[in-house]
Enzyme design. Structure first.
Site, mmCIF file in Angstrom:
data_model
loop_
_atom_site.group_PDB
_atom_site.id
_atom_site.type_symbol
_atom_site.label_atom_id
_atom_site.label_comp_id
_atom_site.label_asym_id
_atom_site.label_seq_id
_atom_site.Cartn_x
_atom_site.Cartn_y
_atom_site.Cartn_z
ATOM 1 N N SER A 70 0.850 -1.182 0.000
ATOM 2 C CA SER A 70 0.000 0.000 0.000
ATOM 3 C C SER A 70 0.887 1.233 0.000
ATOM 4 O O SER A 70 2.111 1.134 0.089
ATOM 5 C CB SER A 70 -0.901 -0.005 1.243
ATOM 6 N N LYS A 71 0.256 2.376 -0.048
ATOM 7 C CA LYS A 71 0.962 3.669 -0.094
ATOM 8 C C LYS A 71 1.993 3.813 1.036
ATOM 9 O O LYS A 71 2.970 4.532 0.897
ATOM 10 C CB LYS A 71 -0.065 4.806 0.033
ATOM 11 N N ARG A 72 1.727 3.111 2.134
ATOM 12 C CA ARG A 72 2.640 3.176 3.276
ATOM 13 C C ARG A 72 4.050 2.705 2.898
ATOM 14 O O ARG A 72 5.037 3.092 3.479
ATOM 15 C CB ARG A 72 2.142 2.251 4.393
#
Ligand code: GLU
Length: 487
Positions: free
Chosen positions: A261-263
């Site tokens: 994910s964007k994390r």
């Protein structure tokens, strides 16, 4: 003999191209090029609410940027907006293949392998909830399978409906080229929807018709589709169509092994383009997401990756997308470029670095100086800023420049610069000569020079930096610094 290996990349145009999708495209490409097969691009746009023409363009753009070319299928739009396609088995966009889906659907209904279902979403929701509460797998109860022809015709006049495929009890087995034997029990499946009232097919159905009609030999896709595969196998069997071989690629995970994910960094392929990653480095790094070359050599050109690729070497467990490793690899690729190549590649990305008015030699010199520090192009503005303007002086810097000795050093250096053209070779010598004249050495010599020319107490190697800056700019900066020297 004609090579019968045919693979496809079949994205749904619903947004940016996710790293996971790009990896699927890449593995299909590596596989096709390794065995001389055909790679097809098919656009799966049956999700009418989420598909957009812009996203279709993004797919073509993403593949081209990454260096993936394909042989058959959809190739973008021409200047009149008409789809450009190549191949005899098109159209290659699902919404333009409706007659084909209708044909097979009619056959399934006529053979009573599929039936109309008029249940409403609310009704189905209630039933799903009731099943879940009892701890059962929610499954359609076949309420509509018993409707007579007349009832169906009557209901069709007023209500919306779906077409469901009848799932008979039993096991579905297939040999996955990555995961080995996979077995599903159909009692977990239930009669699933294959088309809606408006005739628009549902993914699991359309994909089977298309893969069969396009003579796809190998379906290579992400493991998130593994649970769809038994449904597709049932459809192949019901329609008597040739079933392709399947290869489900491990999911891509972040460094902490959770879903990417964007994390964990950017998840869109083109975000890396926009940050100025080299497509060749991206191609190389992504080919290692689930596959590992037998010779253990990770940095390889495209040809080497293609030649060594094999589905049997694809791992089962999740592939870690480690942005740090990608950055390291991109850095390695950047170091292989000449300063001129690097400048040509970087400058289109970094509009904030204004080299208008600078000579080509100046630009190349600047890139030569900062090259070892560049991981990707978006870092260039920061790494190159001293070439355009010295840093803001701190109080400590100002105090050093204000001292009497600093003034002498700067005047002496200015005098040297008026006599001798700076080069990489003579730079140290020239500063040394200024030191001698001003009777300063060590820190007392280098710190005022560094502060006057860069504004900071630490920074680039002066012998590399100053010759690129050039005599004229060095003198200008020295004069500015002298204004801060009161003595
Ligand atoms: N359109 C599907 C997707 O983008 C394709 C899956 C498949 O390869 O069968 O996930």
């Amino acid at each position: 003999m004609e090579n019968k290996i045919r693979v496809r990349f079949a994205p749904s145009p619903t947004g940016h191209m996710h790293i996971g999708n790009a990896r699927t495209a890449l593995f299909n490409y590596l596989f096709a090029r390794n065995c001389g097969g055909t790679l097809i691009l098919r656009i799966e746009d049956t999700d009418r609410e989420r598909s957009t023409p812009e996203a279709v363009q993004v797919i073509v753009e993403s593949l081209k940027w990454l260096g993936i070319d394909w042989d058959e299928g959809y190739f973008g739009r021409d200047e009149h907006g008409s789809p450009m396609e190549k191949g005899a088995l098109g159209p290659y966009t699902q919404m333009r293949r409706m007659t084909l889906y209708d044909k097979y659907l009619a056959r399934l209904i006529a053979e009573e392998k599929a039936y109309h279902c008029f249940c409403t979403e609310e009704e189905l929701d209630l039933k799903r909830k009731a099943a879940t509460e009892k701890g059962l797998v929610p499954k359609y109860d076949r309420k509509c399978s018993a409707l007579s022809k007349e009832e169906i015709e009557e209901k069709k006049k007023t209500g919306r409906f779906a077409v469901r495929f009848k799932v008979e009890p039993g096991l579905v087995e297939f040999e996955d080229l990555v995961r080995g034997k996979v077995v599903f029990n159909t009692d977990q499946i239930g009669d699933f929807v294959i088309a809606r009232s408006d005739g628009v097919p549902v993914y699991n159905y359309a994909v089977v018709i298309d893969d069969a009609e396009m003579n796809i030999s190998h379906v290579i896709r992400g493991e998130d589709h593994l649970s769809n595969t038994p449904r597709q196998v049932l459809l192949y069997r019901a329609l008597g169509l040739n079933q392709p071989l399947f290869a489900h690629l491990p999911m891509i995970l972040g460094a902490d092994r959770s879903k990417l994910s964007k994390r964990h960094g950017e998840t869109s392929l083109l975000a890396y383009r926009d940050k100025g990653f080299l497509p060749a480095a991206m191609f190389n790094y992504m080919s290692l997401l689930g596959w590992y070359p037998r010779d253990g050599v990770e940095i390889k050109p495209k040809e080497g990756l293609t030649a060594g690729f094999s589905l049997s070497d694809v791992g089962h467990s999740g592939a870690i997308f480690d942005e740090k490793k990608l950055i390291w690899m991109n850095h390695e690729y950047i170091q292989k470029l000449s300063a001129k190549e690097l400048a040509d590649f970087c400058l289109p990305y970094i509009k904030t670095v204004d080299v208008a008015g600078k000579s080509p030699e100046w630009v190349v010199g600047m890139f030569e100086t900062i090259k070892t520090g560049i991981n990707f192009c978006a870092e260039v503005p920061e790494l190159s800023k001293l070439f355009f303007k010295p840093d803001e002086l701190t109080a400590e810097g100002l105090a050093i420049l204000a001292a009497e000795g600093a003034g002498k050093v700067l005047l002496a250096l200015k005098a040297e610069l008026s006599k001798t053209q700076l080069t990489k070779e003579n730079c140290k010598e020239l500063i040394g000569a200024a030191g001698k004249a001003a009777e300063a050495k060590g820190k007392d010599l280098f710190m005022p020079v560094r502060l006057a020319l860069t504004g900071a107490m630490h920074g680039p190697e002066l012998a590399h930096f100053l010759p690129v800056l050039g005599n004229e700019e060095c003198v200008r900066r020295i004069e500015e610094a002298l204004k801060k020297n009161s003595k």
